[in-house]
Design a protein around this motif. Structure first.
Motif, mmCIF file in Angstrom:
data_model
loop_
_atom_site.group_PDB
_atom_site.id
_atom_site.type_symbol
_atom_site.label_atom_id
_atom_site.label_comp_id
_atom_site.label_asym_id
_atom_site.label_seq_id
_atom_site.Cartn_x
_atom_site.Cartn_y
_atom_site.Cartn_z
ATOM 1 N N THR A 31 0.745 -1.208 -0.019
ATOM 2 C CA THR A 31 -0.076 -0.024 0.089
ATOM 3 C C THR A 31 0.855 1.244 0.022
ATOM 4 N N ALA A 32 1.890 0.978 0.810
ATOM 5 C CA ALA A 32 2.745 2.534 0.756
ATOM 6 C C ALA A 32 3.631 2.426 -0.486
ATOM 7 N N LYS A 33 3.757 1.207 -1.171
ATOM 8 C CA LYS A 33 4.407 1.514 -2.638
ATOM 9 C C LYS A 33 3.320 2.451 -3.265
ATOM 10 N N HIS A 34 2.359 2.249 -3.505
ATOM 11 C CA HIS A 34 1.394 3.131 -4.247
ATOM 12 C C HIS A 34 1.580 4.647 -3.862
ATOM 13 N N PHE A 35 1.541 4.806 -2.632
ATOM 14 C CA PHE A 35 1.695 6.185 -2.032
ATOM 15 C C PHE A 35 3.101 6.758 -2.734
ATOM 16 N N VAL A 36 4.129 6.175 -2.470
ATOM 17 C CA VAL A 36 5.497 6.365 -3.158
ATOM 18 C C VAL A 36 5.448 6.733 -4.716
ATOM 19 N N GLU A 37 4.579 5.859 -5.317
ATOM 20 C CA GLU A 37 4.591 5.955 -6.945
ATOM 21 C C GLU A 37 4.032 7.456 -7.230
ATOM 22 N N LEU A 38 2.603 7.546 -6.321
ATOM 23 C CA LEU A 38 1.796 8.944 -6.574
ATOM 24 C C LEU A 38 2.622 9.942 -6.281
ATOM 25 N N LEU A 39 3.581 10.043 -4.970
ATOM 26 C CA LEU A 39 4.193 10.803 -4.752
ATOM 27 C C LEU A 39 5.179 11.533 -5.679
ATOM 28 N N GLY A 40 5.955 10.408 -6.064
ATOM 29 C CA GLY A 40 6.986 10.606 -7.253
ATOM 30 C C GLY A 40 6.278 11.384 -8.337
ATOM 31 N N ASP A 41 5.006 11.142 -8.989
ATOM 32 C CA ASP A 41 4.528 12.074 -9.803
ATOM 33 C C ASP A 41 4.281 13.484 -9.401
ATOM 34 N N ARG A 42 3.904 13.606 -8.093
ATOM 35 C CA ARG A 42 3.768 15.035 -7.691
ATOM 36 C C ARG A 42 5.116 15.581 -7.645
ATOM 37 N N VAL A 43 6.180 14.964 -7.260
ATOM 38 C CA VAL A 43 7.471 15.499 -7.081
ATOM 39 C C VAL A 43 7.960 15.944 -8.539
ATOM 40 N N ARG A 44 7.819 15.309 -9.447
ATOM 41 C CA ARG A 44 8.182 15.598 -10.776
ATOM 42 C C ARG A 44 7.182 16.685 -11.281
#
Ligand SMILES: O=C(CO)[C@H](O)[C@H](O)COP(=O)(O)O
Length: 231
Positions: A31-44
């Motif tokens: 579940t945290a993996k999804h959060f990190v993926e979505l956060l990556g989009d926002r950081v980019r």
């Protein structure tokens, strides 16, 4: 809707709590993996955050996403940690460590002002304990520690099989070089008393009961999101 879709929805809701300039803890697990993926989009997309990972696996994922990473030594105070859980109850008490990262997860959570737990709604239980409680132990004197855990747990009304976690036919070793004993108690009648009893055992490094750490929970159910506490 698949369980992965539900986890992603919970992660997306938690991401709404993230604002520019935050110091974030990044949890471990699917579940945290999804959060990190979505956060990556926002950081980019320009979001400015600095993050600390709760495991080597999350560290590698976050670096791959281009998320700016730090350590707790450089960034000892965090605004928010977002992490999964194996079980949680109405009082936001958690069982964690199914993925073996409980020690770093608890250290990071203890350094954070807020902790949002993200999960699909199957993780919510009336009484903790159906998920075997992970206890991280020093490899030295394992049998002594196992007996002391069994005795301490019995005094707290918990009885059941204690199994040394295995992976690929070998003893599972945590990022910190420890082992995990999974305690199949079925139900934890007194989680606080059990937590106190476990930390008093010399060979116990940490246990998977997270009490008084989670401040909010996002549960994704097929009918929509359920929030507990402050998200
Ligand atoms: O405590 C954990 C790892 O140590 C995880 O947060 C927990 O196991 C939940 O994982 P998942 O999101 O894959 O169900």
């Amino acid at each position: 809707m698949s369980s992965e879709d539900l986890k992603r929805q919970a992660a997306a809701r938690a991401l709404e709590a993230v604002t520019d300039g935050m110091r974030l803890g990044l949890g471990t697990g699917s579940t945290a993996k999804h959060f990190v993926e979505l956060l990556g989009d926002r950081v980019r997309g320009g979001l400015k955050v600095v993050c600390v990972a709760t495991s080597e696996a999350t560290q590698a994922q976050a670096e791959g996403e281009g998320i700016p990473m730090s350590t707790l030594d450089e960034t000892p105070e965090l605004d928010l940690v977002v992490d999964g859980a194996d079980e949680l109850d109405e009082q936001l008490r958690l069982v964690k460590g199914g993925g073996g990262a409980l020690l770093r997860e608890k250290i990071v959570a203890s350094a954070s002002r807020r902790m949002i737990v993200i999960a699909d709604d199957s993780k919510k239980v009336a009484t903790l304990g159906k998920f075997p409680l992970p206890v991280e132990v020093n490899p030295f004197g394992l049998e002594v520690t196992r007996r002391q855990i069994a005795a301490a747990a019995a005094r707290c009304g918990c009885n059941g099989e204690l199994t040394l976690r295995q992976r690929d036919g070998k003893t599972f070793v945590t990022d910190g070089g420890h082992c995990i004993i999974d305690c199949h108690f079925g139900v934890l009648p007194q989680p606080e008393a059990l937590a106190d009893a476990l930390v008093a055992i010399p060979g116990v490094v940490e246990h998977g009961l997270f009490i008084g750490l989670a401040t909010g929970v996002v549960l994704a159910a097929p009918g929509g999101l359920i929030e507990l506490g402050q998200v």
